[in-house]
Design a protein around this motif. Structure first.
Motif, PDB file in Angstrom:
ATOM      1  N   ALA A 130       8.048  -3.691 -12.448  1.00 37.39           N
ATOM      2  CA  ALA A 130       8.561  -3.867 -11.086  1.00 37.39           C
ATOM      3  C   ALA A 130       7.459  -4.215 -10.097  1.00 37.39           C
ATOM      4  O   ALA A 130       7.750  -4.625  -8.968  1.00 37.39           O
ATOM      5  CB  ALA A 130       9.272  -2.590 -10.634  1.00 37.39           C
ATOM      6  N   GLY A 131       6.188  -4.033 -10.506  1.00 41.87           N
ATOM      7  CA  GLY A 131       5.069  -4.398  -9.652  1.00 41.87           C
ATOM      8  C   GLY A 131       4.216  -3.241  -9.165  1.00 41.87           C
ATOM      9  O   GLY A 131       3.219  -3.456  -8.479  1.00 41.87           O
ATOM     10  N   PHE A 132       4.590  -2.018  -9.510  1.00 38.63           N
ATOM     11  CA  PHE A 132       3.810  -0.862  -9.059  1.00 38.63           C
ATOM     12  C   PHE A 132       2.505  -0.742  -9.836  1.00 38.63           C
ATOM     13  O   PHE A 132       2.405  -1.173 -10.987  1.00 38.63           O
ATOM     14  CB  PHE A 132       4.625   0.426  -9.219  1.00 38.63           C
ATOM     15  CG  PHE A 132       5.824   0.504  -8.320  1.00 38.63           C
ATOM     16  CD1 PHE A 132       5.671   0.761  -6.969  1.00 38.63           C
ATOM     17  CD2 PHE A 132       7.102   0.296  -8.813  1.00 38.63           C
ATOM     18  CE1 PHE A 132       6.772   0.831  -6.127  1.00 38.63           C
ATOM     19  CE2 PHE A 132       8.216   0.361  -7.992  1.00 38.63           C
ATOM     20  CZ  PHE A 132       8.051   0.627  -6.644  1.00 38.63           C
ATOM     21  N   VAL A 133       1.516  -0.144  -9.206  1.00 38.63           N
ATOM     22  CA  VAL A 133       0.194   0.021  -9.808  1.00 38.63           C
ATOM     23  C   VAL A 133      -0.258   1.472  -9.656  1.00 38.63           C
ATOM     24  O   VAL A 133       0.362   2.256  -8.943  1.00 38.63           O
ATOM     25  CB  VAL A 133      -0.852  -0.925  -9.160  1.00 38.63           C
ATOM     26  CG1 VAL A 133      -0.461  -2.387  -9.361  1.00 38.63           C
ATOM     27  CG2 VAL A 133      -1.007  -0.619  -7.660  1.00 38.63           C
ATOM     28  N   ASP A 134      -1.374   1.783 -10.345  1.00 36.47           N
ATOM     29  CA  ASP A 134      -1.998   3.101 -10.213  1.00 36.47           C
ATOM     30  C   ASP A 134      -1.007   4.217 -10.521  1.00 36.47           C
ATOM     31  O   ASP A 134      -0.898   5.206  -9.792  1.00 36.47           O
ATOM     32  CB  ASP A 134      -2.578   3.266  -8.808  1.00 36.47           C
ATOM     33  CG  ASP A 134      -3.598   4.388  -8.722  1.00 36.47           C
ATOM     34  OD1 ASP A 134      -4.103   4.813  -9.780  1.00 36.47           O
ATOM     35  OD2 ASP A 134      -3.879   4.862  -7.606  1.00 36.47           O
ATOM     36  N   ILE A 135      -0.286   4.073 -11.622  1.00 36.12           N
ATOM     37  CA  ILE A 135       0.802   4.994 -11.970  1.00 36.12           C
ATOM     38  C   ILE A 135       0.263   6.165 -12.786  1.00 36.12           C
ATOM     39  O   ILE A 135      -0.503   5.963 -13.735  1.00 36.12           O
ATOM     40  CB  ILE A 135       1.902   4.249 -12.752  1.00 36.12           C
ATOM     41  CG1 ILE A 135       2.488   3.124 -11.885  1.00 36.12           C
ATOM     42  CG2 ILE A 135       3.006   5.217 -13.183  1.00 36.12           C
ATOM     43  CD1 ILE A 135       3.337   2.151 -12.657  1.00 36.12           C
ATOM     44  N   GLU A 136       0.673   7.363 -12.428  1.00 33.76           N
ATOM     45  CA  GLU A 136       0.281   8.569 -13.157  1.00 33.76           C
ATOM     46  C   GLU A 136       1.516   9.405 -13.444  1.00 33.76           C
ATOM     47  O   GLU A 136       2.361   9.597 -12.561  1.00 33.76           O
ATOM     48  CB  GLU A 136      -0.719   9.387 -12.351  1.00 33.76           C
ATOM     49  CG  GLU A 136      -1.163  10.665 -13.056  1.00 33.76           C
ATOM     50  CD  GLU A 136      -2.185  11.447 -12.260  1.00 33.76           C
ATOM     51  OE1 GLU A 136      -3.388  11.178 -12.408  1.00 33.76           O
ATOM     52  OE2 GLU A 136      -1.767  12.324 -11.473  1.00 33.76           O
ATOM     53  N   ALA A 137       1.634   9.901 -14.665  1.00 33.88           N
ATOM     54  CA  ALA A 137       2.768  10.728 -15.074  1.00 33.88           C
ATOM     55  C   ALA A 137       2.280  12.111 -15.483  1.00 33.88           C
ATOM     56  O   ALA A 137       1.303  12.235 -16.226  1.00 33.88           O
ATOM     57  CB  ALA A 137       3.519  10.071 -16.227  1.00 33.88           C
ATOM     58  N   VAL A 138       2.959  13.144 -14.991  1.00 39.98           N
ATOM     59  CA  VAL A 138       2.625  14.527 -15.305  1.00 39.98           C
ATOM     60  C   VAL A 138       3.825  15.168 -15.987  1.00 39.98           C
ATOM     61  O   VAL A 138       4.947  15.131 -15.463  1.00 39.98           O
ATOM     62  CB  VAL A 138       2.263  15.319 -14.029  1.00 39.98           C
ATOM     63  CG1 VAL A 138       1.995  16.782 -14.366  1.00 39.98           C
ATOM     64  CG2 VAL A 138       1.057  14.693 -13.341  1.00 39.98           C
ATOM     65  N   ASP A 139       3.605  15.761 -17.154  1.00 39.20           N
ATOM     66  CA  ASP A 139       4.676  16.378 -17.922  1.00 39.20           C
ATOM     67  C   ASP A 139       5.101  17.705 -17.279  1.00 39.20           C
ATOM     68  O   ASP A 139       4.281  18.593 -17.061  1.00 39.20           O
ATOM     69  CB  ASP A 139       4.202  16.614 -19.358  1.00 39.20           C
ATOM     70  CG  ASP A 139       5.287  17.211 -20.248  1.00 39.20           C
ATOM     71  OD1 ASP A 139       6.478  16.981 -19.956  1.00 39.20           O
ATOM     72  OD2 ASP A 139       4.944  17.909 -21.215  1.00 39.20           O
TER      73      ASP A 139
ATOM     74  N   GLY B 218       2.683   6.739  -7.882  1.00 37.61           N
ATOM     75  CA  GLY B 218       2.055   5.418  -7.939  1.00 37.61           C
ATOM     76  C   GLY B 218       2.158   4.759  -6.577  1.00 37.61           C
ATOM     77  O   GLY B 218       2.477   5.402  -5.574  1.00 37.61           O
ATOM     78  N   ARG B 219       1.930   3.468  -6.552  1.00 35.78           N
ATOM     79  CA  ARG B 219       1.918   2.768  -5.264  1.00 35.78           C
ATOM     80  C   ARG B 219       2.195   1.281  -5.442  1.00 35.78           C
ATOM     81  O   ARG B 219       2.134   0.744  -6.559  1.00 35.78           O
ATOM     82  CB  ARG B 219       0.578   2.956  -4.559  1.00 35.78           C
ATOM     83  CG  ARG B 219      -0.619   2.436  -5.330  1.00 35.78           C
ATOM     84  CD  ARG B 219      -1.941   2.837  -4.686  1.00 35.78           C
ATOM     85  NE  ARG B 219      -3.065   2.459  -5.522  1.00 35.78           N
ATOM     86  CZ  ARG B 219      -3.652   1.275  -5.509  1.00 35.78           C
ATOM     87  NH1 ARG B 219      -3.226   0.347  -4.667  1.00 35.78           N
ATOM     88  NH2 ARG B 219      -4.665   1.012  -6.306  1.00 35.78           N
ATOM     89  N   LYS B 220       2.507   0.665  -4.321  1.00 33.08           N
ATOM     90  CA  LYS B 220       2.610  -0.783  -4.238  1.00 33.08           C
ATOM     91  C   LYS B 220       1.257  -1.307  -3.785  1.00 33.08           C
ATOM     92  O   LYS B 220       0.665  -0.772  -2.839  1.00 33.08           O
ATOM     93  CB  LYS B 220       3.703  -1.163  -3.230  1.00 33.08           C
ATOM     94  CG  LYS B 220       3.928  -2.652  -3.054  1.00 33.08           C
ATOM     95  CD  LYS B 220       5.112  -2.867  -2.103  1.00 33.08           C
ATOM     96  CE  LYS B 220       5.459  -4.333  -1.943  1.00 33.08           C
ATOM     97  NZ  LYS B 220       6.671  -4.512  -1.086  1.00 33.08           N
ATOM     98  N   ALA B 221       0.759  -2.315  -4.445  1.00 33.77           N
ATOM     99  CA  ALA B 221      -0.563  -2.834  -4.106  1.00 33.77           C
ATOM    100  C   ALA B 221      -0.598  -3.344  -2.665  1.00 33.77           C
ATOM    101  O   ALA B 221       0.404  -3.832  -2.135  1.00 33.77           O
ATOM    102  CB  ALA B 221      -0.947  -3.955  -5.066  1.00 33.77           C
ATOM    103  N   SER B 222      -1.773  -3.225  -2.034  1.00 35.41           N
ATOM    104  CA  SER B 222      -1.957  -3.806  -0.702  1.00 35.41           C
ATOM    105  C   SER B 222      -1.917  -5.325  -0.806  1.00 35.41           C
ATOM    106  O   SER B 222      -1.964  -5.898  -1.898  1.00 35.41           O
ATOM    107  CB  SER B 222      -3.292  -3.356  -0.116  1.00 35.41           C
ATOM    108  OG  SER B 222      -4.360  -3.919  -0.880  1.00 35.41           O
ATOM    109  N   GLU B 223      -1.863  -5.985   0.344  1.00 32.58           N
ATOM    110  CA  GLU B 223      -1.781  -7.448   0.326  1.00 32.58           C
ATOM    111  C   GLU B 223      -3.012  -8.071  -0.329  1.00 32.58           C
ATOM    112  O   GLU B 223      -2.897  -8.986  -1.156  1.00 32.58           O
ATOM    113  CB  GLU B 223      -1.612  -7.967   1.753  1.00 32.58           C
ATOM    114  CG  GLU B 223      -0.265  -7.612   2.364  1.00 32.58           C
ATOM    115  CD  GLU B 223      -0.107  -8.147   3.767  1.00 32.58           C
ATOM    116  OE1 GLU B 223      -1.080  -8.723   4.291  1.00 32.58           O
ATOM    117  OE2 GLU B 223       0.981  -7.991   4.344  1.00 32.58           O
TER     118      GLU B 223
ATOM    119  N   GLY C 288       0.787  -1.218   0.000  1.00 32.54           N
ATOM    120  CA  GLY C 288       0.000   0.000   0.000  1.00 32.54           C
ATOM    121  C   GLY C 288       0.824   1.275   0.000  1.00 32.54           C
ATOM    122  O   GLY C 288       0.274   2.373  -0.102  1.00 32.54           O
ATOM    123  N   GLY C 289       2.155   1.155   0.088  1.00 27.08           N
ATOM    124  CA  GLY C 289       3.028   2.325   0.110  1.00 27.08           C
ATOM    125  C   GLY C 289       3.033   3.053  -1.222  1.00 27.08           C
ATOM    126  O   GLY C 289       2.807   2.467  -2.279  1.00 27.08           O
TER     127      GLY C 289
END
Length: 253
Positions: A147-156, A213-218, A101-102
């Motif tokens: 790498a396993g991260f989720v919910d990734i958002e990129a801003v220019d 972004g974040r690391k998914a919860s368990e 969740g981090g």
């Protein structure tokens, strides 16, 4: 608890800790810079209890267990990852450092949308900026997902950084007389050459990006893993309702 990767002399770490009350651990490769960060932090009453700095390579520290897995709630890195050649191993170290969740924030160099670097730009990035891993934003996001991260958002951030790098170059050129008097001509010439290369890069195909972004919860990790399971029929049938049957599905990993 925040991990600051490439913390430098610790300005962002001190500011964020003072404003939010969080704990921050900074990792800095260069010992003299890390020690300067520690000394500056000691000047602020009470802040050294929440802000600490360590000398080392974040990849090696992760692999050795010096940064224990699942320790941090967040990580941040500002204009550092461009200098680290092995992005895949770096992002694994970052992923491992977070608790489930981090979250994270990265600000870094990237090619402007739809742009490709010229050979001269590639040489400037490598030889002058020491930036071997500048890529497109799409490639950056794909590496984070791998790498396993989720919910990734990129801003220019390209437009903002273009104005800033040009202003820095112009102001430094204008400061020649004072800088030469206080620091010497060699330092002035070296810095103005560096600032010009960066100014030219941002006037060309180089841009900036902020990625979160974040690391998914368990539980979410289990859900995502379950979605990857492929099912196939083994030819058997099972009763669904009285008098009706359907094929039995079995997992195929």
């Amino acid at each position: 608890h925040v991990l600051d990767i490439g913390s430098g002399i610790g300005g962002p770490a001190r500011y964020i800790a003072a404003k939010s009350g969080c704990r921050i651990t900074g990792i800095e490769l260069q010992r003299d810079i890390c020690e300067a960060g520690q000394e500056l932090t000691q000047r602020v009453p009470g802040l050294a209890e929440r802000v600490q700095f360590m000398v080392g390579d974040v990849i090696a520290m992760s692999q050795s267990g010096e940064i224990p897995a699942g320790t941090f709630d967040h990580f941040m890195s500002l204009l550092v990852f461009l200098h680290i050649p092995d992005r895949t191993t770096l992002l694994k170290a970052c992923f491992d450092s977070l608790r489930p969740g981090g979250t994270f924030i990265i600000e870094d160099f990237a090619a402007k949308p739809g742009a490709e670097f010229t050979s001269e730009e590639k040489q400037g990035l490598l030889d002058v900026v020491s930036a071997p891993t500048v890529s497109t934003v799409d490639k950056y996001v794909a590496d984070l997902e791998a790498a396993g991260f989720v919910d990734i958002e990129a801003v220019d951030l390209s437009g903002i950084w273009r104005k800033w790098t040009k202003a820095r170059h112009d102001l430094y050129v204008d400061s020649r007389e004072q800088t030469v008097r206080t620091q010497g001509e060699d330092i002035f010439n070296s810095r103005v050459a560096f600032y010009k290369v960066v100014d030219d890069l941002f006037a060309g195909n180089l841009g900036g990006v902020r990625i979160t972004g974040r690391k998914a919860s368990e539980l979410e990790s289990k859900l995502l893993a379950g979605r990857q399971i492929k099912f196939k029929s083994d030819g058997a049938v099972v009763n669904v309702v009285e008098g009706k049957t359907r094929e039995r599905a079995v997992k195929s990993y």
